[in-house]
Structure formats: C-alpha cells, structure tokens
Design a protein around this motif. Structure first.
Motif, PDB file in Angstrom:
ATOM      1  N   ARG A  88     -40.653 -50.198 -12.079  1.00 41.70           N
ATOM      2  CA  ARG A  88     -40.826 -48.199 -11.354  1.00 41.70           C
ATOM      3  C   ARG A  88     -39.461 -47.610 -11.848  1.00 41.70           C
ATOM      4  NH1 ARG A  88     -39.309 -49.690  -6.316  1.00 41.70           N
ATOM      5  NH2 ARG A  88     -39.961 -51.843  -6.389  1.00 41.70           N
ATOM      6  N   ALA A  89     -38.347 -48.048 -12.297  1.00 43.01           N
ATOM      7  CA  ALA A  89     -37.612 -47.478 -12.939  1.00 43.01           C
ATOM      8  C   ALA A  89     -38.342 -46.740 -13.595  1.00 43.01           C
ATOM      9  CB  ALA A  89     -35.801 -47.656 -12.707  1.00 43.01           C
ATOM     10  N   TYR A  90     -38.351 -47.297 -14.362  1.00 44.51           N
ATOM     11  CA  TYR A  90     -38.748 -47.298 -16.375  1.00 44.51           C
ATOM     12  C   TYR A  90     -39.458 -46.456 -16.095  1.00 44.51           C
ATOM     13  CZ  TYR A  90     -40.142 -47.774 -20.776  1.00 44.51           C
ATOM     14  OH  TYR A  90     -40.881 -47.241 -22.162  1.00 44.51           O
ATOM     15  N   GLU A  91     -40.760 -46.204 -15.226  1.00 43.90           N
ATOM     16  CA  GLU A  91     -41.530 -45.334 -15.141  1.00 43.90           C
ATOM     17  C   GLU A  91     -41.147 -43.715 -14.598  1.00 43.90           C
ATOM     18  OE1 GLU A  91     -44.969 -47.354 -13.635  1.00 43.90           O
ATOM     19  OE2 GLU A  91     -45.658 -48.208 -15.622  1.00 43.90           O
ATOM     20  N   LYS A  92     -40.466 -43.886 -13.448  1.00 48.34           N
ATOM     21  CA  LYS A  92     -39.766 -42.617 -13.187  1.00 48.34           C
ATOM     22  C   LYS A  92     -39.141 -41.826 -13.685  1.00 48.34           C
ATOM     23  CE  LYS A  92     -38.436 -40.744  -8.702  1.00 48.34           C
ATOM     24  NZ  LYS A  92     -37.722 -41.308  -7.217  1.00 48.34           N
ATOM     25  N   SER A  93     -38.245 -42.253 -14.958  1.00 46.74           N
ATOM     26  CA  SER A  93     -37.569 -42.436 -15.894  1.00 46.74           C
ATOM     27  C   SER A  93     -38.301 -41.302 -17.520  1.00 46.74           C
ATOM     28  CB  SER A  93     -36.405 -42.267 -16.199  1.00 46.74           C
ATOM     29  OG  SER A  93     -36.471 -43.814 -17.461  1.00 46.74           O
ATOM     30  N   THR A  94     -39.095 -42.528 -17.490  1.00 53.54           N
ATOM     31  CA  THR A  94     -39.976 -41.893 -19.057  1.00 53.54           C
ATOM     32  C   THR A  94     -40.823 -41.076 -18.899  1.00 53.54           C
ATOM     33  OG1 THR A  94     -40.460 -43.664 -18.884  1.00 53.54           O
ATOM     34  CG2 THR A  94     -38.734 -43.883 -19.719  1.00 53.54           C
ATOM     35  N   GLY A  95     -41.282 -41.583 -17.204  1.00 48.43           N
ATOM     36  CA  GLY A  95     -43.209 -40.813 -17.452  1.00 48.43           C
ATOM     37  C   GLY A  95     -43.969 -41.699 -18.224  1.00 48.43           C
ATOM     38  N   LEU A  96     -43.819 -42.791 -18.391  1.00 51.04           N
ATOM     39  CA  LEU A  96     -44.352 -44.098 -19.669  1.00 51.04           C
ATOM     40  C   LEU A  96     -44.810 -44.957 -18.619  1.00 51.04           C
ATOM     41  CD1 LEU A  96     -42.938 -43.583 -23.385  1.00 51.04           C
ATOM     42  CD2 LEU A  96     -45.231 -42.330 -21.986  1.00 51.04           C
ATOM     43  N   PRO A  97     -45.775 -46.060 -18.978  1.00 47.14           N
ATOM     44  CA  PRO A  97     -46.576 -46.839 -18.550  1.00 47.14           C
ATOM     45  C   PRO A  97     -45.194 -48.487 -18.743  1.00 47.14           C
ATOM     46  CG  PRO A  97     -47.887 -47.505 -19.520  1.00 47.14           C
ATOM     47  CD  PRO A  97     -47.181 -45.629 -20.170  1.00 47.14           C
ATOM     48  N   TRP A  98     -45.083 -49.452 -17.606  1.00 45.46           N
ATOM     49  CA  TRP A  98     -44.110 -49.676 -18.253  1.00 45.46           C
ATOM     50  C   TRP A  98     -44.763 -51.131 -19.042  1.00 45.46           C
ATOM     51  CZ3 TRP A  98     -38.870 -52.060 -17.849  1.00 45.46           C
ATOM     52  CH2 TRP A  98     -38.886 -53.569 -18.176  1.00 45.46           C
ATOM     53  N   GLU A  99     -43.995 -51.953 -20.456  1.00 41.08           N
ATOM     54  CA  GLU A  99     -45.693 -52.285 -21.071  1.00 41.08           C
ATOM     55  C   GLU A  99     -44.478 -53.497 -21.721  1.00 41.08           C
ATOM     56  OE1 GLU A  99     -48.254 -49.941 -23.773  1.00 41.08           O
ATOM     57  OE2 GLU A  99     -45.857 -49.483 -24.090  1.00 41.08           O
ATOM     58  N   HIS A 100     -42.923 -53.313 -20.901  1.00 44.62           N
ATOM     59  CA  HIS A 100     -42.214 -54.720 -21.503  1.00 44.62           C
ATOM     60  C   HIS A 100     -43.041 -55.934 -20.820  1.00 44.62           C
ATOM     61  CE1 HIS A 100     -38.912 -57.020 -22.842  1.00 44.62           C
ATOM     62  NE2 HIS A 100     -38.748 -58.081 -21.273  1.00 44.62           N
ATOM     63  N   ASP A 101     -43.334 -57.374 -20.864  1.00 42.28           N
ATOM     64  CA  ASP A 101     -42.918 -58.565 -20.473  1.00 42.28           C
ATOM     65  C   ASP A 101     -42.494 -59.480 -20.901  1.00 42.28           C
ATOM     66  OD1 ASP A 101     -44.252 -60.807 -19.623  1.00 42.28           O
ATOM     67  OD2 ASP A 101     -46.069 -60.944 -21.132  1.00 42.28           O
ATOM     68  N   PRO A 102     -41.062 -59.567 -19.097  1.00 42.12           N
ATOM     69  CA  PRO A 102     -40.050 -61.154 -19.990  1.00 42.12           C
ATOM     70  C   PRO A 102     -40.791 -62.458 -20.490  1.00 42.12           C
ATOM     71  CG  PRO A 102     -40.055 -59.762 -18.208  1.00 42.12           C
ATOM     72  CD  PRO A 102     -40.939 -59.235 -18.407  1.00 42.12           C
ATOM     73  N   ALA A 103     -41.955 -62.565 -20.001  1.00 42.02           N
ATOM     74  CA  ALA A 103     -42.396 -63.919 -20.145  1.00 42.02           C
ATOM     75  C   ALA A 103     -42.851 -64.013 -21.188  1.00 42.02           C
ATOM     76  CB  ALA A 103     -43.821 -64.425 -19.346  1.00 42.02           C
ATOM     77  N   ALA A 104     -43.230 -62.304 -22.269  1.00 39.63           N
ATOM     78  CA  ALA A 104     -42.828 -63.105 -23.967  1.00 39.63           C
ATOM     79  C   ALA A 104     -42.258 -63.562 -24.899  1.00 39.63           C
ATOM     80  CB  ALA A 104     -43.404 -61.394 -24.188  1.00 39.63           C
ATOM     81  N   PHE A 105     -40.757 -63.445 -23.527  1.00 44.53           N
ATOM     82  CA  PHE A 105     -39.391 -63.644 -24.819  1.00 44.53           C
ATOM     83  C   PHE A 105     -39.003 -65.588 -24.549  1.00 44.53           C
ATOM     84  CE2 PHE A 105     -40.277 -59.343 -25.288  1.00 44.53           C
ATOM     85  CZ  PHE A 105     -39.361 -58.977 -25.826  1.00 44.53           C
ATOM     86  N   SER A 106     -40.287 -65.802 -23.108  1.00 42.32           N
ATOM     87  CA  SER A 106     -40.355 -67.821 -22.897  1.00 42.32           C
ATOM     88  C   SER A 106     -41.069 -67.929 -23.872  1.00 42.32           C
ATOM     89  CB  SER A 106     -40.107 -67.284 -21.068  1.00 42.32           C
ATOM     90  OG  SER A 106     -41.397 -66.646 -20.736  1.00 42.32           O
ATOM     91  N   ASP A 107     -41.375 -69.876 -22.852  1.00 47.32           N
ATOM     92  CA  ASP A 107     -41.630 -70.075 -23.201  1.00 47.32           C
ATOM     93  C   ASP A 107     -42.854 -70.283 -22.755  1.00 47.32           C
ATOM     94  OD1 ASP A 107     -39.680 -71.644 -24.792  1.00 47.32           O
ATOM     95  OD2 ASP A 107     -39.289 -72.846 -23.689  1.00 47.32           O
ATOM     96  N   GLU A 108     -43.276 -69.467 -22.097  1.00 48.81           N
ATOM     97  CA  GLU A 108     -44.422 -69.239 -20.963  1.00 48.81           C
ATOM     98  C   GLU A 108     -46.080 -68.437 -21.802  1.00 48.81           C
ATOM     99  OE1 GLU A 108     -44.184 -66.853 -17.412  1.00 48.81           O
ATOM    100  OE2 GLU A 108     -41.989 -67.790 -16.233  1.00 48.81           O
ATOM    101  N   GLU A 109     -47.163 -68.927 -20.877  1.00 51.66           N
ATOM    102  CA  GLU A 109     -48.109 -68.410 -22.049  1.00 51.66           C
ATOM    103  C   GLU A 109     -48.288 -67.368 -21.721  1.00 51.66           C
ATOM    104  OE1 GLU A 109     -51.279 -68.552 -24.326  1.00 51.66           O
ATOM    105  OE2 GLU A 109     -49.212 -70.563 -23.815  1.00 51.66           O
ATOM    106  N   PRO A 110     -48.162 -65.909 -23.316  1.00 54.41           N
ATOM    107  CA  PRO A 110     -48.150 -65.011 -22.831  1.00 54.41           C
ATOM    108  C   PRO A 110     -49.600 -64.420 -21.943  1.00 54.41           C
ATOM    109  CG  PRO A 110     -48.852 -65.120 -24.474  1.00 54.41           C
ATOM    110  CD  PRO A 110     -48.561 -66.429 -23.850  1.00 54.41           C
ATOM    111  N   TYR A 111     -49.549 -63.152 -21.037  1.00 57.88           N
ATOM    112  CA  TYR A 111     -50.430 -62.538 -20.139  1.00 57.88           C
ATOM    113  C   TYR A 111     -51.544 -62.278 -21.384  1.00 57.88           C
ATOM    114  CZ  TYR A 111     -53.417 -60.293 -16.569  1.00 57.88           C
ATOM    115  OH  TYR A 111     -53.798 -60.233 -15.502  1.00 57.88           O
TER     116      TYR A 111
END
Length: 248
Positions: A88-111
């Motif tokens: 929410r802080a990112y979208e408010k300051s940049t006007g862009l949708p949040w696209e970062h997925d922390p799970a993509a940098f872990s061993d979890e299956e990406p969404y």
C-alpha cells in the motif's frame, strides 16, 4: 500500525521491497508445528497471529521464535494489515501496482494464477454471504485460471495477472493501475450479490459477482469480448455440510 505506516511512507521502492522480503522471512520462522500447536493456529488465522507477533516488536518476536509455547499468548490475535503494508505504501508513493513477490525469492512455489479477486469491508459480515457462495466463488476462480480459453483471453492484455480489489459499502468510479506484469483494478460496490436478481441462490450470486468483475476489466482495459463463463453447478450438499462442520 499507524507508526509503521508513517515509517513506510518515508521509504523508497527498493527499501519497501526489502521490507516485504524481510517480513516474509520472519513470518516463515514462526511457521512451525510447535508454534501452530501453541496457539491452535490453522490456515489464515495462524498467519495473522504470526503477524501480530512480528508487530509486537523485535524482543517479543525473538522470544516467541525461540520458545514456541510463548505463541499461546497470541491465540486469537491478528494483524492481517501487516501483510500488505509495504504494497500500500508503494502504490501510494509511485502510483503503480505492487508487483513484488517475496515468495519468488524463497523455496516456495511461485504464484502462477492470472486472476485474484478480493472483497473488503469495514463490516466483517458484509463479505460473508454464506458457505455456498464462498465455495462457488473459489471453484469459479480455479476454473478460470485453469481454462486455456480464459487464460488466452487475459494474455491479450499483455500482463501476467489481474488483481481486483472490491470494496463494499459505497459506489465510486473504477480505478486501474497498470504495471509491467500486473493490472490492479479497484472497484466499489454497495454489497455482494447486488448484481443478481432478487431471490437468487448463493451460487448464482457468486457467478454474477465474478462476471461483473470480469466485464468491468474487459471494458476498462479495452480487452476482447469475454469468453463464455459456464453456469456454476451448486456445490455438493454433503461437501457443504462437511465444510460447515469443519469450521465450527
């Protein structure tokens, strides 16, 4: 949470994604069978309890992480809003949708699903039309994400994912944020089920609400005509009863 929001507003985009990554790591440290047993945690409720631990501060978190029985003090607590604070802080300051997925940098299956629709309201009962509605809605989203025809339709947008946040209680114009990978729609409805005829079943209401979101996306983003959305089959009564008993 107010103090955290104030601090996040001061961070740049890279710092906010770093915050999200770190939050993912610390929540994962509390995701153990011993911690879950201590607070009778299961599913989303357990995740929100872990958020409450993190929000309690570094000292409390360290104690709970090392001593799982201390998790019992957070049985019934929740701090769900922590999960999307950085977004929410990112979208408010940049006007862009949040696209970062922390799970993509872990061993979890990406969404990998292309559609996500979430309903929000200050009234906790407003988003609860019944178990049949919930099960039909979940089945519809799964079917759409696994449908080659619907996936091909969405690929025409040039984006990977459509996120629709529906806020209940008022009506306002649709807002769309387009990122490199994600389109985020914000819709405002008076209530769930308001797009169906009076007396419609819960399954029909879920169908009409999902169809309304997709139609809004098609019109707002100037996409091709929608493929046919199959009429939902009512959930099996025995399964509905089984799910109802499991939630008691």
């Amino acid at each position: 949470m107010a103090a955290l929001h104030s601090r996040l507003k001061m961070l740049g985009p890279e710092q906010l994604t770093g915050f999200a990554d770190r939050l993912h790591e610390v929540l994962d440290r509390l995701d153990t069978p011993a911690h879950a047993a201590a607070c009778h945690g299961i599913g989303d409720a357990f995740l929100y309890m872990r958020c409450a631990v993190v929000l309690s501060g570094r000292t409390t978190f360290g104690n709970v992480a090392l001593h799982p029985p201390a998790m019992a003090a957070f049985d019934g607590c929740e701090a769900e809003r922590l999960l999307d604070a950085a977004a929410r802080a990112y979208e408010k300051s940049t006007g862009l949708p949040w696209e970062h997925d922390p799970a993509a940098f872990s061993d979890e299956e990406p969404y990998s699903r292309w559609l996500d629709i979430s309903f929000h309201s200050e009234d906790p009962w407003a988003t609860n039309l019944g178990l049949e509605y919930e099960l039909t809605y979940a089945d519809l989203i799964d079917d759409l994400c696994h449908s080659a025809i619907w996936t091909s339709w969405w690929q025409g947008s040039g984006r990977d994912e459509l996120i629709a946040d529906v806020y209940l209680g008022s009506t306002r114009p649709v807002a769309a944020r387009r990122g490199r990978r994600i389109v985020k729609l914000t819709l405002h409805w008076t209530t769930l089920g308001s797009h169906s005829s009076l007396g419609a079943s819960q399954s029909r209401q879920a169908y009409d609400d999902v169809l309304t979101v997709l139609t809004t996306a098609q019109q707002t983003l100037d996409l091709p005509q929608l493929p046919e959305l199959p009429n939902p089959a009512p959930p099996d009564p025995d399964y509905v009863e089984q799910q109802r008993r499991a939630r008691l």
